[in-house]
Design a protein around this motif. Structure first.
Motif, PDB file in Angstrom:
ATOM      1  N   ARG A  15       0.810  -1.217   0.000  1.00 36.34           N
ATOM      2  CA  ARG A  15       0.000   0.000   0.000  1.00 36.34           C
ATOM      3  C   ARG A  15       0.842   1.266   0.000  1.00 36.34           C
ATOM      4  N   GLY A  16       2.099   1.141   0.364  1.00 32.66           N
ATOM      5  CA  GLY A  16       2.945   2.330   0.427  1.00 32.66           C
ATOM      6  C   GLY A  16       2.567   3.233   1.579  1.00 32.66           C
ATOM      7  N   ALA A  17       2.006   2.625   2.646  1.00 31.31           N
ATOM      8  CA  ALA A  17       1.591   3.392   3.824  1.00 31.31           C
ATOM      9  C   ALA A  17       2.336   2.879   5.047  1.00 31.31           C
ATOM     10  N   GLY A  18       2.077   3.529   6.175  1.00 32.14           N
ATOM     11  CA  GLY A  18       2.720   3.104   7.415  1.00 32.14           C
ATOM     12  C   GLY A  18       4.016   3.873   7.666  1.00 32.14           C
ATOM     13  N   PRO A  19       4.511   3.832   8.909  1.00 35.04           N
ATOM     14  CA  PRO A  19       5.726   4.569   9.262  1.00 35.04           C
ATOM     15  C   PRO A  19       6.927   4.168   8.382  1.00 35.04           C
ATOM     16  N   HIS A  20       7.697   5.167   7.988  1.00 39.46           N
ATOM     17  CA  HIS A  20       8.931   4.958   7.213  1.00 39.46           C
ATOM     18  C   HIS A  20       8.692   4.183   5.921  1.00 39.46           C
ATOM     19  N   SER A  21       7.501   4.352   5.322  1.00 39.52           N
ATOM     20  CA  SER A  21       7.198   3.580   4.120  1.00 39.52           C
ATOM     21  C   SER A  21       8.016   4.033   2.907  1.00 39.52           C
ATOM     22  N   ASP A  22       8.746   5.148   3.011  1.00 36.23           N
ATOM     23  CA  ASP A  22       9.635   5.526   1.918  1.00 36.23           C
ATOM     24  C   ASP A  22      10.815   4.557   1.814  1.00 36.23           C
ATOM     25  N   ILE A  23      11.165   3.922   2.926  1.00 34.75           N
ATOM     26  CA  ILE A  23      12.288   2.973   2.938  1.00 34.75           C
ATOM     27  C   ILE A  23      11.828   1.560   3.291  1.00 34.75           C
ATOM     28  N   VAL A  24      10.931   1.449   4.268  1.00 35.22           N
ATOM     29  CA  VAL A  24      10.439   0.119   4.675  1.00 35.22           C
ATOM     30  C   VAL A  24       9.210  -0.225   3.837  1.00 35.22           C
ATOM     31  N   ILE A  25       9.390  -1.132   2.877  1.00 34.60           N
ATOM     32  CA  ILE A  25       8.256  -1.545   2.039  1.00 34.60           C
ATOM     33  C   ILE A  25       7.231  -2.299   2.889  1.00 34.60           C
ATOM     34  N   SER A  26       7.712  -3.268   3.683  1.00 35.26           N
ATOM     35  CA  SER A  26       6.769  -4.090   4.442  1.00 35.26           C
ATOM     36  C   SER A  26       7.431  -4.681   5.677  1.00 35.26           C
ATOM     37  N   SER A  27       6.572  -5.074   6.633  1.00 35.88           N
ATOM     38  CA  SER A  27       6.997  -5.775   7.843  1.00 35.88           C
ATOM     39  C   SER A  27       6.328  -7.148   7.834  1.00 35.88           C
ATOM     40  N   ARG A  28       7.085  -8.176   8.222  1.00 35.71           N
ATOM     41  CA  ARG A  28       6.511  -9.527   8.229  1.00 35.71           C
ATOM     42  C   ARG A  28       6.961 -10.280   9.475  1.00 35.71           C
ATOM     43  N   ILE A  29       6.019 -11.029  10.066  1.00 35.77           N
ATOM     44  CA  ILE A  29       6.369 -11.940  11.158  1.00 35.77           C
ATOM     45  C   ILE A  29       5.811 -13.318  10.811  1.00 35.77           C
ATOM     46  N   ARG A  30       6.612 -14.340  11.026  1.00 35.01           N
ATOM     47  CA  ARG A  30       6.210 -15.696  10.676  1.00 35.01           C
ATOM     48  C   ARG A  30       6.471 -16.657  11.835  1.00 35.01           C
ATOM     49  N   TYR A  31       5.510 -17.539  12.084  1.00 33.16           N
ATOM     50  CA  TYR A  31       5.657 -18.595  13.090  1.00 33.16           C
ATOM     51  C   TYR A  31       5.776 -19.948  12.390  1.00 33.16           C
ATOM     52  N   ALA A  32       6.607 -20.828  12.942  1.00 33.33           N
ATOM     53  CA  ALA A  32       6.657 -22.226  12.505  1.00 33.33           C
ATOM     54  C   ALA A  32       6.107 -23.075  13.641  1.00 33.33           C
ATOM     55  N   PRO A 168      16.535 -26.977  12.584  1.00 36.99           N
ATOM     56  CA  PRO A 168      17.037 -26.486  13.877  1.00 36.99           C
ATOM     57  C   PRO A 168      17.105 -24.964  13.976  1.00 36.99           C
ATOM     58  N   THR A 169      17.236 -24.274  12.845  1.00 42.10           N
ATOM     59  CA  THR A 169      17.337 -22.813  12.890  1.00 42.10           C
ATOM     60  C   THR A 169      16.025 -22.146  13.290  1.00 42.10           C
ATOM     61  N   ASN A 170      14.925 -22.921  13.282  1.00 40.92           N
ATOM     62  CA  ASN A 170      13.631 -22.361  13.707  1.00 40.92           C
ATOM     63  C   ASN A 170      13.229 -22.802  15.104  1.00 40.92           C
ATOM     64  N   LEU A 171      14.061 -23.654  15.716  1.00 41.73           N
ATOM     65  CA  LEU A 171      13.755 -24.217  17.032  1.00 41.73           C
ATOM     66  C   LEU A 171      13.663 -23.111  18.095  1.00 41.73           C
ATOM     67  N   GLY A 172      12.789 -23.295  19.066  1.00 41.78           N
ATOM     68  CA  GLY A 172      12.673 -22.325  20.164  1.00 41.78           C
ATOM     69  C   GLY A 172      11.378 -21.547  20.051  1.00 41.78           C
ATOM     70  N   THR A 173      11.478 -20.289  19.689  1.00 41.96           N
ATOM     71  CA  THR A 173      10.262 -19.490  19.500  1.00 41.96           C
ATOM     72  C   THR A 173       9.579 -19.810  18.180  1.00 41.96           C
ATOM     73  N   GLY A 174      10.368 -20.266  17.185  1.00 44.99           N
ATOM     74  CA  GLY A 174       9.809 -20.509  15.859  1.00 44.99           C
ATOM     75  C   GLY A 174       9.458 -19.223  15.138  1.00 44.99           C
ATOM     76  N   ILE A 175       9.925 -18.103  15.626  1.00 49.58           N
ATOM     77  CA  ILE A 175       9.531 -16.803  15.058  1.00 49.58           C
ATOM     78  C   ILE A 175      10.616 -16.265  14.118  1.00 49.58           C
ATOM     79  N   ARG A 176      10.179 -15.727  13.008  1.00 53.90           N
ATOM     80  CA  ARG A 176      11.057 -14.992  12.099  1.00 53.90           C
ATOM     81  C   ARG A 176      10.483 -13.591  11.934  1.00 53.90           C
ATOM     82  N   VAL A 177      11.286 -12.607  12.211  1.00 52.87           N
ATOM     83  CA  VAL A 177      10.904 -11.207  12.027  1.00 52.87           C
ATOM     84  C   VAL A 177      11.674 -10.687  10.827  1.00 52.87           C
ATOM     85  N   SER A 178      10.996 -10.071   9.881  1.00 57.87           N
ATOM     86  CA  SER A 178      11.722  -9.559   8.716  1.00 57.87           C
ATOM     87  C   SER A 178      11.092  -8.278   8.194  1.00 57.87           C
TER      88      SER A 178
END
Length: 355
Positions: A15-32, A168-178
């Motif tokens: 959408r091109g909206a949200g804080p710092h959208s001139d540089i940050v295209i998107s925020s993503r969080i993923r659970y395994a 194994p790299t997803n073990l623990g919280t299973g969370i990826r922030v990107s």
């Protein structure tokens, strides 16, 4: 809602909206997550995979995670539809191209704020996407989805290791922030390698537009955490929100100011060449388009050109990809035909969006 209707609009993350959208295209969080009592997907037999799929589908659909949830059984979907879902960042390439004998699916909402892959590397891969720098909002939504699903689904969990995952790299919280960042000024000033090295030193992964194994086309970079064990979710999130991303934003802003002060003529030349080619070319390849759109986006954000808005440019990053072009044209095309169709689509969209 159908997959065809997805091409009528861009997803939330563009959408091109949200804080710092001139540089940050998107925020993503993923659970395994994986269901207790079943082997991981790569060790499960066909019957067990079907059981996992059925149990997950029943919970995801019945919980009404959104007003309109689309469930897509991928083995039954045309390859072009699967490719379109990859281009929209709703499934991984691996999920799209796995053998048709592997029962697997994706569930997503109409706004594409969330997508849940079933039987990818893990039984469940849940992701939430937001436009701009909105990690906290994304975390709140994925935390709610996780709580709702966990009411009936028993996730594999160890008191010692946390959530158990296939890798194994997803073990623990299973969370990826990107975050997906647009860093054209750091590229033009030759400073992007410093960011790459600093990210690696902080145990962060730096990838291209389509994640693992992809190049940073269009000066778009995905940066994510590599450590999921030994840190709490809130700690990982806080690192990104208050340290990692603000630092990179500051570097890109400094590079943009340096371009304005020291190389303004060269900057304007790149911006206006991009505009001239995008609005006049008759044949265009994917890589060339992404680079030109990157320069045009930089020019708009710096006020060097005011003919078009950011949302229109963001959407072209997506709509000029091969599967989107063919779905919009409602026909299959070879590479040569797509280059012509791509140039035509860009001319039309920029003409419509011209202020």
């Amino acid at each position: 809602m159908s997959i065809r209707q997805l091409t009528d609009h861009a997803g939330e993350w563009l959408r091109g909206a949200g804080p710092h959208s001139d540089i940050v295209i998107s925020s993503r969080i993923r659970y395994a997550r994986n269901l207790a009592g079943y082997p991981f997907v790569n060790r499960a037999n066909r019957r067990q995979r079907f059981e996992v799929l059925d149990r997950c589908k029943q919970e995801i659909v019945s919980k009404r995670l959104a007003d309109n949830v689309l469930w897509v059984d991928l083995p039954d979907s045309p390859s072009m539809d699967r490719q379109l879902l990859v281009e929209r960042h709703l499934i991984s390439r691996q999920h799209a191209t796995a053998g048709d004998d592997i029962p697997r699916a994706v569930a997503l909402d109409a706004a594409e704020t969330f997508a849940i892959m079933v039987n990818e590397e893990d039984h469940l891969r849940v992701q939430v996407l937001r436009s701009g720098m909105q990690l906290a909002e994304a975390y709140d939504q994925i935390d709610r989805i996780d709580d709702v699903l966990e009411e009936k689904l028993d996730f594999a969990y160890s008191r010692r290791f946390g959530y158990l995952t296939a890798c194994p790299t997803n073990l623990g919280t299973g969370i990826r922030v990107s975050v997906m960042l647009h860093l054209p000024a750091l590229k033009l000033t030759g400073e992007i390698e410093k960011v790459r090295r600093a990210s690696r030193d902080m145990h962060l992964a730096v990838r291209g537009l389509f994640g693992e194994g992809s190049e940073a086309l269009g000066d778009l970079y995905q940066i994510s955490n590599q450590t999921t064990l030994g840190k709490a979710e809130q700690e990982i999130l806080a690192d990104f929100e208050h340290t990692v991303v603000p630092q990179i934003i500051a570097y890109e802003q400094q590079a943009r100011q340096a371009l304005l002060k020291q190389r303004q003529a060269q900057l304007d030349d790149k911006v206006w060449r991009a505009w001239a080619l995008l609005t006049n070319a008759r044949v265009m390849g994917t890589d060339e388009v992404l680079q030109l759109l990157s320069h045009l986006r930089l020019g708009v954000n710096l006020g060097r050109i005011e003919k078009v808005d950011i949302r229109a440019i963001n959407e072209l990053f997506l709509l000029t990809q091969p599967a989107h072009l063919q779905k919009l044209s409602q026909q299959e095309m070879d590479a040569a035909e797509r280059r012509i169709a791509r140039a035509k689509l860009i001319r039309q969209r920029l003409e419509q969006a011209t202020r």
